[in-house]
Design an enzyme around this catalytic site. Structure first.
Site, PDB file in Angstrom:
ATOM      1  N   HIS A  37       1.235  -1.011   0.038  1.00 49.02           N
ATOM      2  CA  HIS A  37      -0.046  -0.368   0.129  1.00 49.02           C
ATOM      3  C   HIS A  37       0.631   1.077   0.025  1.00 49.02           C
ATOM      4  O   HIS A  37       0.347   2.409  -0.565  1.00 49.02           O
ATOM      5  CB  HIS A  37      -0.706   0.132   0.920  1.00 49.02           C
ATOM      6  CG  HIS A  37      -1.798  -1.080   1.283  1.00 49.02           C
ATOM      7  ND1 HIS A  37      -1.859  -1.909   2.457  1.00 49.02           N
ATOM      8  CD2 HIS A  37      -2.845  -1.085   0.658  1.00 49.02           C
ATOM      9  CE1 HIS A  37      -2.768  -2.503   1.874  1.00 49.02           C
ATOM     10  NE2 HIS A  37      -3.695  -2.360   0.860  1.00 49.02           N
ATOM     11  N   GLN A 153      -9.370  -7.013 -10.040  1.00 55.01           N
ATOM     12  CA  GLN A 153      -9.779  -5.681  -9.722  1.00 55.01           C
ATOM     13  C   GLN A 153      -8.619  -4.255 -11.015  1.00 55.01           C
ATOM     14  O   GLN A 153     -10.253  -3.896 -11.162  1.00 55.01           O
ATOM     15  CB  GLN A 153      -8.880  -5.334  -7.797  1.00 55.01           C
ATOM     16  CG  GLN A 153      -9.784  -3.907  -7.917  1.00 55.01           C
ATOM     17  CD  GLN A 153      -9.428  -4.572  -7.255  1.00 55.01           C
ATOM     18  OE1 GLN A 153     -10.908  -4.641  -5.934  1.00 55.01           O
ATOM     19  NE2 GLN A 153      -8.644  -3.761  -6.003  1.00 55.01           N
TER      20      GLN A 153
HETATM   21  O1  PAF Z   1      -8.378  -3.713  -3.413  1.00 55.15           O
HETATM   22  C1  PAF Z   1      -8.363  -3.117  -2.331  1.00 55.15           C
HETATM   23  O2  PAF Z   1      -7.862  -2.233  -1.551  1.00 55.15           O
HETATM   24  C2  PAF Z   1     -10.282  -2.776  -2.585  1.00 55.15           C
HETATM   25  O3  PAF Z   1     -10.961  -3.822  -3.339  1.00 55.15           O
HETATM   26  C3  PAF Z   1     -10.493  -1.247  -2.993  1.00 55.15           C
HETATM   27  C4  PAF Z   1     -10.109  -1.286  -4.233  1.00 55.15           C
HETATM   28  C5  PAF Z   1     -10.265  -0.167  -2.236  1.00 55.15           C
HETATM   29  C6  PAF Z   1     -11.917  -1.702  -2.647  1.00 55.15           C
HETATM   30  O4  PAF Z   1     -12.801  -1.553  -1.521  1.00 55.15           O
END
Ligand code: PAF
Length: 279
Positions: A37, A153
């Protein structure tokens, strides 16, 4: 760093950040922040004047038997890390703010959401697309950054941003890995020591499969061999190992330059995902 939980206050704060033509990058997260992150946050700070991070454990992307309740949460620790990274604003709404009573609008990116993790986790990507669309409308960033670790995603969010004309640049950040190659994930915290040691097999097998495919090996045979090797390495089951077009996610039975290897496997109660470019 401002911590905001109210939408009207968020709009005022983002308007203030944007004064003088300053740009804003949004890094959406579910908290439990790790170095992966933080690499997204650093990218946000490089590409825009301000980084805004959201922390929201989104109930609508968890299935009924998944880990919503158990998902690790430690906002104080996360906030301290974000202060160190020079983040301007933390958007941390509660569930009632995100989904007020009567919420009934959902987004489905039909073509990209059905296969792979979408097949194993029905409704998951509708929950992701819906909350990300809401986060985009709430924060109104210039750029948004997502990890390449969840390749499906990322592809879905890119398509949604294009289809719905959000006018937000979607950037993917390279997968952050531990020294032994395992992709960083908040869910790695669930692994016992023995499972964590075995999990190294996952990236090792995928790397070997990618090399074999580039070397001309039959794709079907290589994927089947990889699935067997992941189980032999200590995983309980494999959801999928697939060769896919990186953008359309169409399954490929032969190597092409835009190919990506996508995989998900389960070890104990933990489901891990990984992917890598092929070639
Ligand atoms: O990847 C993530 O942590 C989640 O899927 C996100 C993009 C924050 C959406 O809740």
């Amino acid at each position: 760093m401002q911590i905001i939980r109210d939408i009207a206050m968020l709009h005022r704060a983002v308007t203030a950040l944007k004064q003088g033509g300053k740009s804003v990058a949004l890094v959406p997260t579910m908290g439990s922040l790790h170095d992966g992150h933080l690499s997204l946050v650093r990218m946000g700070r490089r590409v825009a004047d301000h980084a805004v991070v959201s922390i929201f454990v989104n109930p609508t992307q968890f299935g009924p038997n998944e880990d919503f309740g158990a998902y690790p949460r430690d906002e104080a620790r996360d906030a301290a890390l974000l202060v160190e990274e020079g983040v301007s604003l933390l958007w941390a709404p509660d569930v009632g703010t995100m989904y007020p009573g009567g919420h009934s609008t959902h987004i489905e990116v039909a073509e990209l959401g059905a296969d792979y993790c979408g097949a194993a986790r029905p409704g998951h990507f509708d929950g992701v697309a819906t909350v990300v669309a809401k986060l985009f409308n709430q924060v109104r960033p210039d750029v948004a950054i997502f990890g390449e670790k969840d390749w499906q995603q990322l592809a879905i969010i890119r398509r949604m941003a294009r289809d719905l004309d959000f006018g937000i640049d979607i950037l993917g950040a390279p997968i952050a890995r531990d020294a032994d190659g395992l992709a960083l994930s908040s869910r790695n915290a669930y692994l016992s020591d023995a499972q964590r040691a075995a999990a190294t097999a996952f990236p090792e097998v995928l790397n070997a499969a990618a090399q074999d495919i580039v070397g001309g090996a039959d794709v079907g045979d290589t994927l089947a061999k990889a699935e067997a090797a992941i189980v032999k390495g200590g995983f309980d089951s494999v959801d999928y190992v697939a060769l896919a077009d990186a953008d359309s996610l169409e399954r490929l039975s032969a190597f092409r330059k835009s190919a990506r290897l996508l995989a998900a496997a389960r070890i104990g109660k933990t489901r891990l995902i990984d992917n890598l470019p092929v070639g």
